[in-house]
Design an enzyme around this catalytic site. Sequence first.
Site, PDB file in Angstrom:
ATOM      1  N   GLY A  87       0.820  -1.215   0.000  1.00 11.19           N
ATOM      2  CA  GLY A  87       0.000   0.000   0.000  1.00 11.19           C
ATOM      3  C   GLY A  87       0.849   1.257   0.000  1.00 11.19           C
ATOM      4  N   ASP A 249       4.539  -4.754  -7.392  1.00 10.58           N
ATOM      5  CA  ASP A 249       3.868  -3.524  -6.939  1.00 10.58           C
ATOM      6  C   ASP A 249       4.410  -2.297  -7.672  1.00 10.58           C
ATOM      7  OD1 ASP A 249       6.137  -4.398  -5.282  1.00 10.58           O
ATOM      8  OD2 ASP A 249       5.923  -2.444  -4.317  1.00 10.58           O
TER       9      ASP A 249
HETATM   10  P1  AMP Z   1       9.083   0.917  -3.117  1.00  7.33           P
HETATM   11  O1  AMP Z   1      10.342   0.224  -2.842  1.00  7.33           O
HETATM   12  O2  AMP Z   1       9.229   2.382  -3.297  1.00  7.33           O
HETATM   13  O3  AMP Z   1       8.320   0.294  -4.230  1.00  7.33           O
HETATM   14  O4  AMP Z   1       8.180   0.759  -1.811  1.00  7.33           O
HETATM   15  C1  AMP Z   1       7.738  -0.484  -1.353  1.00  7.33           C
HETATM   16  C2  AMP Z   1       6.762  -0.307  -0.220  1.00  7.33           C
HETATM   17  O5  AMP Z   1       7.406   0.298   0.905  1.00  7.33           O
HETATM   18  C3  AMP Z   1       5.553   0.564  -0.536  1.00  7.33           C
HETATM   19  O6  AMP Z   1       4.446   0.040   0.128  1.00  7.33           O
HETATM   20  C4  AMP Z   1       5.944   1.895   0.051  1.00  7.33           C
HETATM   21  O7  AMP Z   1       4.829   2.686   0.357  1.00  7.33           O
HETATM   22  C5  AMP Z   1       6.706   1.477   1.294  1.00  7.33           C
HETATM   23  N1  AMP Z   1       7.671   2.508   1.737  1.00  7.33           N
HETATM   24  C6  AMP Z   1       8.828   2.848   1.135  1.00  7.33           C
HETATM   25  N2  AMP Z   1       9.443   3.829   1.810  1.00  7.33           N
HETATM   26  C7  AMP Z   1       8.676   4.134   2.880  1.00  7.33           C
HETATM   27  C8  AMP Z   1       8.774   5.060   3.960  1.00  7.33           C
HETATM   28  N3  AMP Z   1       9.802   5.897   4.081  1.00  7.33           N
HETATM   29  N4  AMP Z   1       7.773   5.068   4.876  1.00  7.33           N
HETATM   30  C9  AMP Z   1       6.728   4.238   4.749  1.00  7.33           C
HETATM   31  N5  AMP Z   1       6.580   3.341   3.772  1.00  7.33           N
HETATM   32  C10 AMP Z   1       7.537   3.285   2.832  1.00  7.33           C
HETATM   33 MG    MG Z   2       6.791   1.216  -5.259  1.00  4.72          MG
END
Ligand code: AMP
Ligand code: MG
Length: 491
Positions: A87, A249
């Site tokens: 999410g 995702d």
């Molecule tokens: P990503 O690697 O950017 O695709 O992120 C993977 C998941 O980790 C997603 O659900 C993001 O919303 C969550 N996420 C990444 N960085 C953060 C953060 N600093 N705080 C909260 N959730 C995060």
């Molecule tokens: Mg992402």
Amino acid sequence: MTPISFDNSYGRLSERFYSRIKTNYVSRPQLIRFNQELAADLGIDAEWLTSKKGIGMLSGNLMPSGSDPLASVYAGHQFGHYVPRLGDGRTMLVGEVMTEQCERYDVQLKGSGPTPYSRGGDGRSPLGPVLREYIVSEAMHELDIPTTRALGAVLTGDKVMREKELPGAILTRVARSHIRVGTHQYFAAYGDLESLANLSEYVIDRHYPEVKDSDEHVLSMLESVIAKQADLIASWQLVGFVHGVMNTDNMLLSGETIDYGPCAFIDGYNEHAVYSSIDRGGRYAYRNQPGVCHWNLGCLAQSLLPILVKGKEGASEDLEDTLNLFPDLYLKFYINRARPKFGFVSKEKDDLSLVEDWFKILGDEKDDFTLAFRRLSDISGNDDAADNVADLFEFSAEYQNWISRWEDRCSREDISLKERQTLMYSVNPIYIPRNHIVERVIDSATENDDYGPFNDFVDVLSSPYTYRSEFVNYARPPKDEEIVTKTFCGT
Ligand code: AMP
Ligand code: MG
């Protein structure tokens, strides 16, 4: 004129798709850059966007009337491992806007603070990843590659804690939608077939209305998504773009590139190129990208199985047949996109082997991906024009045979030398977001509060195909000591 008007279709879906959220305040929002051209396309008044109220929206402090702030839920395979609930943990949808041509776009803030999906994270983003995404996503757009866009970047005035304290920032991301393979996986895994079916109907209405009347419209949607993704990955491969984190995702049903975390463009060609510091096994290496895309589409197909019209037996065969379209589709898009890069307008059956042999030499010589194509464009004309990259790159003797074959192939084309060169220059960029420059401009901003290099770089990348001698340094490959071998997710 209304400064920005919303029509929030995702928020009209059931609450199983998202959580409505309250925004988080930041202390001193300050505009870094905004995208005037994109704002105009979206019908957003530029004067308002750069006013206190507009910056209020870009920083999440002030939601304009008509907005509907929410964080969406999804799941996903991360490096092959299924996570049942991810999410929007650091992003929030402000709302959807419509262009004059009735195209719908999400306006989303990234780095805007915690949501119900933050899973212990702070929901924030340091400045570096915000600038990186601004630079690379806009560069991809200018290279005609489907992508999410950057509408603006703001400093929050708050610090975020990573390996050290860093300035916090927020990117405003614009996308045709944020529906992911993982959004389907989420509902399928929970057996919520009603939501899964509603989601597919929504995707069809929003992205693939042409399949609505088909008997097997979910299957037809899958076929359309497969084609979009095959074409997208083909276009990545032909500019040397390594995404770095192709989790399910991070793959959108709309076919736009999303999530500019540890991505990079290849300098010296190596088909095994990996930049992401977290990708130790090379799962998302350059050469694996088409295969990973196919794998991710398999996850999508599997999620759709329970809502196909036919009985289970037949349905799974149909899905498999549809999924098996990917390799041929990919090859077709790849070679059709490759041909103009080599100056070919006609099709010959040996074209693919000529392309493969080119990359073989490029890899053996570790030559610069971008400059090699550009130099080939230079020598395709009869006068080696002054505006060329001969000072930056010259073919070694290893290319001699290949160039003879290529010239021979060109001689069977029915276009003039001038036309060929114009075609090649129009698809072989000279300016790409080279990683060492991305890092340098981020450092200037983060360490010295100097945004000049960032702004100049974004400006240069806005005309990637036009040689301008004053910008020659942006076309140079990194010196040995400048080569960036690892990029970080920046979360
Ligand atoms: P990503 O690697 O950017 O695709 O992120 C993977 C998941 O980790 C997603 O659900 C993001 O919303 C969550 N996420 C990444 N960085 C953060 C953060 N600093 N705080 C909260 N959730 C995060
Ligand atoms: Mg992402």
